[in-house]
Design a protein around this motif. Structure first.
Motif, PDB file in Angstrom:
ATOM      1  N   MET A   1      36.956  41.789  32.943  1.00 29.89           N
ATOM      2  CA  MET A   1      38.094  40.949  33.102  1.00 29.89           C
ATOM      3  C   MET A   1      38.226  40.736  34.541  1.00 29.89           C
ATOM      4  N   LYS A   2      38.723  39.455  34.858  1.00 27.04           N
ATOM      5  CA  LYS A   2      39.211  39.266  36.218  1.00 27.04           C
ATOM      6  C   LYS A   2      40.535  38.645  36.380  1.00 27.04           C
ATOM      7  N   PHE A   3      41.002  38.625  37.647  1.00 29.93           N
ATOM      8  CA  PHE A   3      42.338  38.162  37.972  1.00 29.93           C
ATOM      9  C   PHE A   3      42.473  37.367  39.082  1.00 29.93           C
ATOM     10  N   THR A   4      43.462  36.461  39.172  1.00 31.73           N
ATOM     11  CA  THR A   4      43.543  35.791  40.363  1.00 31.73           C
ATOM     12  C   THR A   4      45.097  35.592  40.658  1.00 31.73           C
ATOM     13  N   TYR A   5      45.673  35.300  41.888  1.00 33.77           N
ATOM     14  CA  TYR A   5      47.082  35.381  42.337  1.00 33.77           C
ATOM     15  C   TYR A   5      47.130  34.195  42.965  1.00 33.77           C
ATOM     16  N   ASN A   6      48.625  33.695  43.136  1.00 32.21           N
ATOM     17  CA  ASN A   6      49.188  32.848  44.023  1.00 32.21           C
ATOM     18  C   ASN A   6      49.286  33.041  45.140  1.00 32.21           C
ATOM     19  N   ASN A   7      49.906  32.423  46.036  1.00 32.54           N
ATOM     20  CA  ASN A   7      49.981  32.606  47.721  1.00 32.54           C
ATOM     21  C   ASN A   7      51.089  33.590  47.873  1.00 32.54           C
ATOM     22  N   THR A   8      51.921  33.924  46.777  1.00 33.73           N
ATOM     23  CA  THR A   8      52.913  35.183  46.881  1.00 33.73           C
ATOM     24  C   THR A   8      52.284  36.313  46.532  1.00 33.73           C
ATOM     25  N   GLY A   9      51.262  36.480  46.057  1.00 35.29           N
ATOM     26  CA  GLY A   9      50.584  37.448  45.419  1.00 35.29           C
ATOM     27  C   GLY A   9      50.978  37.886  44.025  1.00 35.29           C
ATOM     28  N   ILE A  10      51.371  36.997  43.353  1.00 31.23           N
ATOM     29  CA  ILE A  10      51.749  37.261  41.997  1.00 31.23           C
ATOM     30  C   ILE A  10      50.735  36.460  40.923  1.00 31.23           C
ATOM     31  N   MET A  11      50.301  37.462  39.892  1.00 29.41           N
ATOM     32  CA  MET A  11      48.946  36.990  39.179  1.00 29.41           C
ATOM     33  C   MET A  11      49.357  35.567  38.476  1.00 29.41           C
ATOM     34  N   ASN A  12      48.385  34.609  38.533  1.00 26.88           N
ATOM     35  CA  ASN A  12      48.390  33.505  38.173  1.00 26.88           C
ATOM     36  C   ASN A  12      47.248  33.171  36.804  1.00 26.88           C
ATOM     37  N   SER A  13      46.336  33.857  36.773  1.00 30.08           N
ATOM     38  CA  SER A  13      45.510  33.896  35.724  1.00 30.08           C
ATOM     39  C   SER A  13      44.690  35.164  35.325  1.00 30.08           C
ATOM     40  N   LYS A  14      44.348  35.454  34.203  1.00 24.96           N
ATOM     41  CA  LYS A  14      43.313  36.699  33.959  1.00 24.96           C
ATOM     42  C   LYS A  14      42.483  35.934  32.867  1.00 24.96           C
ATOM     43  N   ALA A  15      41.192  36.433  32.907  1.00 21.69           N
ATOM     44  CA  ALA A  15      40.067  36.061  32.103  1.00 21.69           C
ATOM     45  C   ALA A  15      39.328  37.380  31.651  1.00 21.69           C
ATOM     46  N   ASP A  16      39.010  36.977  30.341  1.00 13.89           N
ATOM     47  CA  ASP A  16      38.090  38.024  29.602  1.00 13.89           C
ATOM     48  C   ASP A  16      36.608  37.423  29.349  1.00 13.89           C
ATOM     49  N   LEU A  17      35.534  38.292  29.738  1.00  7.99           N
ATOM     50  CA  LEU A  17      34.327  37.807  29.379  1.00  7.99           C
ATOM     51  C   LEU A  17      33.739  37.953  27.901  1.00  7.99           C
ATOM     52  N   LEU A  18      33.993  37.135  27.160  1.00  4.53           N
ATOM     53  CA  LEU A  18      33.362  37.328  25.713  1.00  4.53           C
ATOM     54  C   LEU A  18      32.263  36.224  25.312  1.00  4.53           C
ATOM     55  N   GLU A  19      31.247  37.198  24.789  1.00  5.04           N
ATOM     56  CA  GLU A  19      30.141  36.383  24.577  1.00  5.04           C
ATOM     57  C   GLU A  19      29.533  35.437  25.522  1.00  5.04           C
ATOM     58  N   GLY A  20      29.338  36.019  26.770  1.00  7.90           N
ATOM     59  CA  GLY A  20      28.733  35.372  27.882  1.00  7.90           C
ATOM     60  C   GLY A  20      29.782  34.111  28.429  1.00  7.90           C
ATOM     61  N   ASN A  21      31.024  33.898  27.867  1.00 13.62           N
ATOM     62  CA  ASN A  21      31.793  33.200  28.274  1.00 13.62           C
ATOM     63  C   ASN A  21      33.217  33.648  28.810  1.00 13.62           C
ATOM     64  N   TRP A  22      33.739  33.291  29.763  1.00  9.75           N
ATOM     65  CA  TRP A  22      35.088  33.506  30.460  1.00  9.75           C
ATOM     66  C   TRP A  22      36.174  32.752  29.876  1.00  9.75           C
ATOM     67  N   ASN A  23      36.874  33.475  29.013  1.00 15.06           N
ATOM     68  CA  ASN A  23      37.882  32.746  28.410  1.00 15.06           C
ATOM     69  C   ASN A  23      39.576  33.308  29.341  1.00 15.06           C
ATOM     70  N   THR A  24      39.963  32.052  29.644  1.00 16.69           N
ATOM     71  CA  THR A  24      40.935  32.333  30.940  1.00 16.69           C
ATOM     72  C   THR A  24      42.396  31.756  30.521  1.00 16.69           C
ATOM     73  N   TYR A  25      43.422  32.854  30.798  1.00 19.34           N
ATOM     74  CA  TYR A  25      44.900  32.576  30.348  1.00 19.34           C
ATOM     75  C   TYR A  25      45.490  32.404  31.695  1.00 19.34           C
ATOM     76  N   PHE A  26      45.923  30.862  31.947  1.00 21.91           N
ATOM     77  CA  PHE A  26      46.763  30.496  33.080  1.00 21.91           C
ATOM     78  C   PHE A  26      47.966  31.135  33.004  1.00 21.91           C
ATOM     79  N   ILE A  27      48.591  31.680  33.887  1.00 17.17           N
ATOM     80  CA  ILE A  27      50.232  32.305  33.872  1.00 17.17           C
ATOM     81  C   ILE A  27      51.023  31.855  34.867  1.00 17.17           C
ATOM     82  N   GLU A  28      52.166  31.438  34.321  1.00 19.19           N
ATOM     83  CA  GLU A  28      53.290  31.185  35.261  1.00 19.19           C
ATOM     84  C   GLU A  28      54.431  31.708  35.126  1.00 19.19           C
ATOM     85  N   ILE A  29      54.862  32.474  35.769  1.00 16.73           N
ATOM     86  CA  ILE A  29      56.128  33.442  35.624  1.00 16.73           C
ATOM     87  C   ILE A  29      57.240  32.959  36.485  1.00 16.73           C
TER      88      ILE A  29
END
Length: 328
Positions: free
Chosen positions: A297-325
């Motif tokens: 799994m990998k995670f990214t964050y916006n400029n304020t330090g709040i998560m804005n994406s989470k991705a899972d590696l499945l069968e060689g491909n990254w499946n990404t969920y983009f998050i707006e809170i």
């Protein structure tokens, strides 16, 4: 040593699902990039209190922040404690609707008749024991301990508890990371959770253990180990490690001999998780081959330090969920 008297209720040693969770905490990555513990499952009341928009493959749906944390960011679910709550099936108190007679002792008996045969089962009554211990350090540390030991059973004096914990420690030392053994776990269950013998119609025992959760901490009050015992399940051990900055970098949960989940976390310079790796191993029986799978799994964050994406590696491909809170 306690004799191996086979209690009727223990004739079905494993009465719950093989993946029943003893240790009373779950694990997740929070939206600020910190690894935290679930103490209970969220209330699914249908309300949206803190709005979250989750986009996957171009499709966006609206949800609540607590659902995001539990459905998308949880690594180990919080326990469904119902099965491990005090029960009339516990060794210290066995419930039966048949006629029974109370004796002038902490034991009663129930008689079952089948033709010319009569079976008598002895069991403890009104002797359930529950202890919630405060294990907080009495020092000036600002960090408070999250959990305290919980122990249920009968006859569990301080000296007996010390003995029981010593037996559990020895069992873990001998069996941690090793293949499943029906014989070993049954011996431990008999040792801790069954009567010694029956003399003149009265069950004799020094103590009976229903359930134990113990928590260990380092000098900074950080949780480092959890040991769970239930009379019907394999022993469960959680191990936790931190880096010099205090970030949780490793977590493992092993149900001795049956399954093991390991998590390794990597952080950015701001102390937020950017990568997580899960390794899950399990064997369904004593003679089964071990099965292993990995998840990244990998995670990214916006400029304020709040998560804005989470991705899972499945069968060689990254499946990404983009998050707006949008918190209140």
């Amino acid at each position: 040593m306690k004799k191996l008297f086979i209690l009727l209720s223990l004739s079905i040693i494993i009465i719950t699902d093989g993946v029943a969770q003893i240790n009373q905490l779950g694990l997740y990555v929070d939206i600020n990039g910190k690894v935290k513990f679930w103490e209970s499952k969220p209330n699914r009341n249908g309300n949206i209190d803190d709005t979250v928009y989750i986009t996957y493959k171009g499709v966006t749906h609206k949800d609540d922040l607590r659902n995001l944390k539990y459905d998308y960011l949880t690594l180990l679910e919080a326990p469904d404690v119902g099965w491990s709550d005090p029960s009339n099936a516990d060794p210290s108190r066995i419930n039966d609707t048949s006629r029974y007679e109370s004796l002038k002792s902490p034991v009663a008996f129930t008689s079952f008749s089948n033709g010319n045969n009569t079976t008598t089962v002895y069991y403890a009554v009104q002797q359930d024991f529950s202890l919630k211990m405060d294990t907080s350090f009495k020092n000036k540390s600002k960090n408070k301990r999250l959990f305290s030991d919980e122990i249920r059973g009968v006859g569990l004096t301080d000296s007996v508890l010390s003995l029981v914990k010593s037996k559990l420690k020895d069992y873990i030392h001998r069996n941690y990371g090793k293949p499943w053994s029906d014989e070993n776990i049954e011996r431990l269950h008999h040792e801790l959770s069954s009567y010694d013998t029956v003399i003149d119609g009265i069950a004799k025992f020094d103590y009976l253990v229903d359930f134990i959760n113990t928590y260990e901490y380092d000098n900074n009050n950080r949780l480092t180990r959890v040991v769970g015992y239930h009379w019907s399940q394999p022993v469960e051990v959680d191990s936790i490690k931190y880096d010099k900055a205090g970030n949780l970098i490793y977590f493992s949960r092993e149900q001795l001999g049956m399954r093991r989940s390991e998590y390794i976390f990597r952080y950015n310079k701001f102390g937020r998780v950017i990568n997580a790796t899960e390794c899950y191993k399990y064997a369904v029986s004593e003679n089964a081959n071990e099965i292993t799978y990995y998840k990244k799994m990998k995670f990214t964050y916006n400029n304020t330090g709040i998560m804005n994406s989470k991705a899972d590696l499945l069968e060689g491909n990254w499946n990404t969920y983009f998050i707006e809170i949008k918190k209140k």
